[in-house]
Design a protein around this motif. Structure first.
Motif, PDB file in Angstrom:
ATOM      1  N   LYS A 107      34.092  58.593  39.841  1.00 27.65           N
ATOM      2  CA  LYS A 107      33.512  59.866  40.224  1.00 27.65           C
ATOM      3  C   LYS A 107      34.054  61.023  39.403  1.00 27.65           C
ATOM      4  N   ALA A 108      35.264  60.875  38.882  1.00 27.51           N
ATOM      5  CA  ALA A 108      35.880  61.976  38.141  1.00 27.51           C
ATOM      6  C   ALA A 108      35.403  62.060  36.703  1.00 27.51           C
ATOM      7  N   VAL A 109      34.629  61.089  36.244  1.00 31.67           N
ATOM      8  CA  VAL A 109      34.164  61.088  34.856  1.00 31.67           C
ATOM      9  C   VAL A 109      33.000  62.058  34.741  1.00 31.67           C
ATOM     10  N   SER A 110      33.119  63.060  33.882  1.00 34.92           N
ATOM     11  CA  SER A 110      32.069  64.050  33.666  1.00 34.92           C
ATOM     12  C   SER A 110      32.256  64.651  32.285  1.00 34.92           C
ATOM     13  N   GLY A 111      31.194  65.348  31.827  1.00 34.11           N
ATOM     14  CA  GLY A 111      31.264  65.997  30.540  1.00 34.11           C
ATOM     15  C   GLY A 111      29.927  66.013  29.852  1.00 34.11           C
ATOM     16  N   ILE A 129      32.410  58.708  22.511  1.00 37.31           N
ATOM     17  CA  ILE A 129      31.881  59.637  23.509  1.00 37.31           C
ATOM     18  C   ILE A 129      32.864  59.873  24.647  1.00 37.31           C
ATOM     19  N   LEU A 130      33.728  58.895  24.949  1.00 36.34           N
ATOM     20  CA  LEU A 130      34.694  59.067  26.036  1.00 36.34           C
ATOM     21  C   LEU A 130      35.935  59.818  25.578  1.00 36.34           C
ATOM     22  N   GLY A 131      36.394  59.527  24.354  1.00 39.98           N
ATOM     23  CA  GLY A 131      37.591  60.214  23.871  1.00 39.98           C
ATOM     24  C   GLY A 131      37.398  61.704  23.756  1.00 39.98           C
ATOM     25  N   ALA A 132      36.156  62.148  23.416  1.00 39.16           N
ATOM     26  CA  ALA A 132      35.902  63.589  23.318  1.00 39.16           C
ATOM     27  C   ALA A 132      35.913  64.272  24.666  1.00 39.16           C
ATOM     28  N   ASN A 133      35.784  63.531  25.752  1.00 37.72           N
ATOM     29  CA  ASN A 133      35.757  64.098  27.096  1.00 37.72           C
ATOM     30  C   ASN A 133      37.004  63.753  27.911  1.00 37.72           C
ATOM     31  N   GLY A 134      38.091  63.290  27.239  1.00 36.90           N
ATOM     32  CA  GLY A 134      39.332  62.986  27.946  1.00 36.90           C
ATOM     33  C   GLY A 134      39.221  61.809  28.865  1.00 36.90           C
ATOM     34  N   CYS A 135      38.435  60.793  28.470  1.00 34.69           N
ATOM     35  CA  CYS A 135      38.253  59.599  29.303  1.00 34.69           C
ATOM     36  C   CYS A 135      38.546  58.365  28.473  1.00 34.69           C
TER      37      CYS A 135
END
Length: 639
Positions: A107-111, A129-135
């Motif tokens: 649920k905390a994944v967003s961006g 795509i995940l590294g750019a959003n801190g995931c």
């Protein structure tokens, strides 16, 4: 109801009129796929299309629909993606559908995602795509789970709790090691160092002896996660290695050559003196010393003529003199050659980057006085002379050694007023030398030539006879100094140990050779001779002769331990003697009593176990009688 519908259509037409006035077409044919359903249906359809295409007004809370992500995944798993400001959850959803992979996001994944990817794999696309959003993501079976970095860290921490491990160090200090492992520790990692070594015995017998300081090896106590601890272990395995050593050999050669030539003629003319009547005496043909004049001769006329140009000629060499009547002629000639060579060859072994120093010479102490307005303080300082070598090596892996070196060879002392003076030959330099090579690091050649001439004025300038009235002295002083350096990197410790044992054996041979130069009738030489004979007898099986010579060796030298031990081995008895002291063994006796085993020290026999000696006499000279009414055991063991 019909009336309400008509009103809605009317207001829709009113809203549609501005769009047509702005340039919209007045009439639009109905789509071919949709049949005509009357006027109300046509107007309602146009109304819905106009509302859908109307831009969002400023200040409105409604959000315009985003562009659908364009994602294609080939059968081989190659991903091509074109998105602009797309929601991260939507991109993951399309990527899951197109790639037919099970992707589940927390649920905390967003961006937002804006990317154009060509020919990448699914894992590379996820990383981008995940590294750019801190995931980040992790895979378990057929499922791909997407979490934030904080969630991943918490999950990892729960699966790998921190541990504590002790790393013992051999060659580097704990302080240096703690600084080197900091880059591999995590945020929660902690390091505790072992205490530093305390100061040893201070120079001059001070009180700094270490006390109850930490005496074990240096160590590190590290608290971190298991994978971090493994990284620390690998790093320390590369750092905590045995340091390299070098053997430095410096050769200092100093040669002096002095040449001194002198030539002079001395005339002595004595007139009016009868030498036979005076009974004069002379110290030699180099001078005339007349004795006391008798009173009758004081009225006679005496005359003397001297020229002292020969005073420039030092004593020695060749002297020729003639004394005849009242004339004495002396000829002095000297040629002196002095050749002096001094060679120093210090050697010292040192670790890499550690300062090494060797001094072979003497220290002369002198007083220095510091005077202030109120007090005068005197301190003792020392002048060090002799052969001295100070250096610091930096060993490389390519067979070269960089050296900071200061060799010195000096002589000196103290003057009559207790002031120091020193004559020195020294070099201070920073050089690079190859392993096993000898290089010249300093050299000096100096020559001083002096020519002196002393003569009688005018007479000494005569062409031929002038040589009789002048003295010449020529001197040449030549000095040469050479400083050589040889560096050996120690690669084979066993070879170095063997060389050390060989050197120790050579020192022992030197000592034995010096002792054999003593007088053969001395007690030391006689004791050594008897001990060697005892060992020869023992090797041939003659035990009694060996015991005889061993006892003679111990008698001649009562502190000859080898002879004393040989006597004990041959007789199977220890040499002992009570010292009549109750305090020497007091502590050891108390410990033995607590342990329940009291044994005589130094191999002394226990009196309680000795058999009674027949005919044992007491202080009066008569045999001691047992006490009446007491048993034999009570007499032998009163306790």
């Amino acid at each position: 109801m019909d009336r309400f519908i008509r009103r809605c259509v009317w207001w829709g037409l009113v809203a549609l009129l501005p769009a047509q006035a702005a340039g919209a077409p007045a009439s639009e044919p109905a789509p071919a796929s949709r049949p005509a359903r009357g006027t109300h249906a046509s107007l309602l359809d146009r109304l819905f299309r106009a509302m859908a295409s109307e831009p969002r007004r400023a200040g409105s809370q409604e959000t315009a629909p985003t562009t659908q992500p364009q994602v294609r995944v080939s059968p081989r798993g190659v991903v091509e993606m074109h998105v602009a400001d797309a929601d991260l959850a939507s991109v993951l959803k399309v990527l899951s559908i197109q790639g037919q992979r099970n992707i589940i996001a927390s649920k905390a994944v967003s961006g937002k995602v804006t990317a154009n990817l060509y020919g990448v794999t699914l894992s590379e696309a996820l990383d981008a795509i995940l590294g750019a959003n801190g995931c980040g993501w992790t895979q378990s079976g057929n499922f791909i789970y997407v979490y934030t970095n904080e969630e991943l860290a918490e999950m990892h921490a729960s699966r790998n709790p921190p541990e504590t491990r002790v790393f013992r160090l051999k060659y580097i200090t704990s302080d240096d090691a703690s600084k080197m492992i900091q880059p591999v520790l995590s945020r929660e990692g902690k390091v505790v160092l072992s205490p530093k070594a305390a100061a040893g015995v201070a120079s001059g017998g001070g009180s700094e002896t270490g006390g109850n300081a930490f005496a074990a090896d240096d160590c590190l106590v590290v608290y971190d996660r298991p994978e971090r601890l493994e990284a620390v272990a690998r790093l320390l395995a590369e750092l905590d290695v045995r340091p390299k050593q070098v053997l430095i050999e410096a050769t200092i050669v100093r040669a002096q050559l002095n040449e001194d030539n002198a030539l002079g003629i001395d005339f002595n003319i004595v007139g009016g003196v009868d030498f036979e009547m005076l009974s004069s005496t002379s110290t030699g043909v180099t001078d005339l010393t007349t004795g006391p004049l008798p009173a009758p001769q004081l009225n006679n006329t005496s005359m003397t003529f001297r020229q002292d140009v020969t005073q420039a000629v030092p004593p020695g060499g060749f002297t020729f003199g003639i004394i005849k009547d009242s004339v004495a002629v002396f000829l002095r000639a000297l040629e002196e050659v002095t050749d002096t060579a001094v060679m120093a060859n210090p050697k010292v072994l040192a670790l890499n980057k550690q300062r090494g120093e060797v001094i072979v010479g003497r220290r002369d102490g002198y007083l220095t006085t510091t005077i202030t307005e109120t007090t005068a303080t005197q301190t003792v300082q020392f002048l060090e002379t002799g052969t001295q070598l100070i250096f610091r090596p930096y060993i490389g892996d390519d067979g070269y050694v960089r050296m900071e070196i200061h060799p010195k060879d000096s002589t000196g002392g103290l003057t009559a007023s207790n002031l120091p003076f020193e004559q020195t030959t020294e070099v201070t330099t920073n050089i690079l030398v190859r392993d096993g090579h000898t290089i010249l690091i300093g050299g000096l050649f100096r020559e001083v030539t002096q020519s002196a001439r002393s003569q009688t004025p005018y007479l000494g300038n005569l062409p031929v006879a002038g040589a009789l009235f002048r003295t010449t002295r020529d001197s040449t002083q030549r000095e040469e100094v050479i400083i050589l350096l040889t560096v050996h990197i120690v690669k084979d410790d066993e070879r170095l140990a063997q060389a050390g044992r060989q050197a120790a054996d050579d020192v022992e041979r030197y000592r034995v050779g010096m002792r054999r130069g003593l007088q053969v009738f001395g007690r030391e030489r006689l004791a050594q001779a008897h001990y060697r004979w005892a060992m020869e007898h023992l090797s041939r099986g003659r035990t009694s002769q060996a015991l005889w010579d061993a006892r003679l060796a111990a008698y001649l030298n009562p502190k000859f331990l080898a002879a004393i031990k040989l006597v004990e081995d041959l007789t199977d008895r220890r040499v002992w003697d009570d010292d009549a002291s109750s305090m020497r063994d007091f502590v050891a006796l108390q410990i033995q009593q607590e342990q329940g085993e009291v044994q005589p020290r130094y191999g002394r026999p226990d009196p309680r176990t000795l058999p009674p000696a027949p005919g044992l006499r007491g202080p009066t000279g008569f045999e001691s009688e047992p006490n009446e009414g007491a048993s034999r055991s009570e007499i032998e063991d009163p306790a």
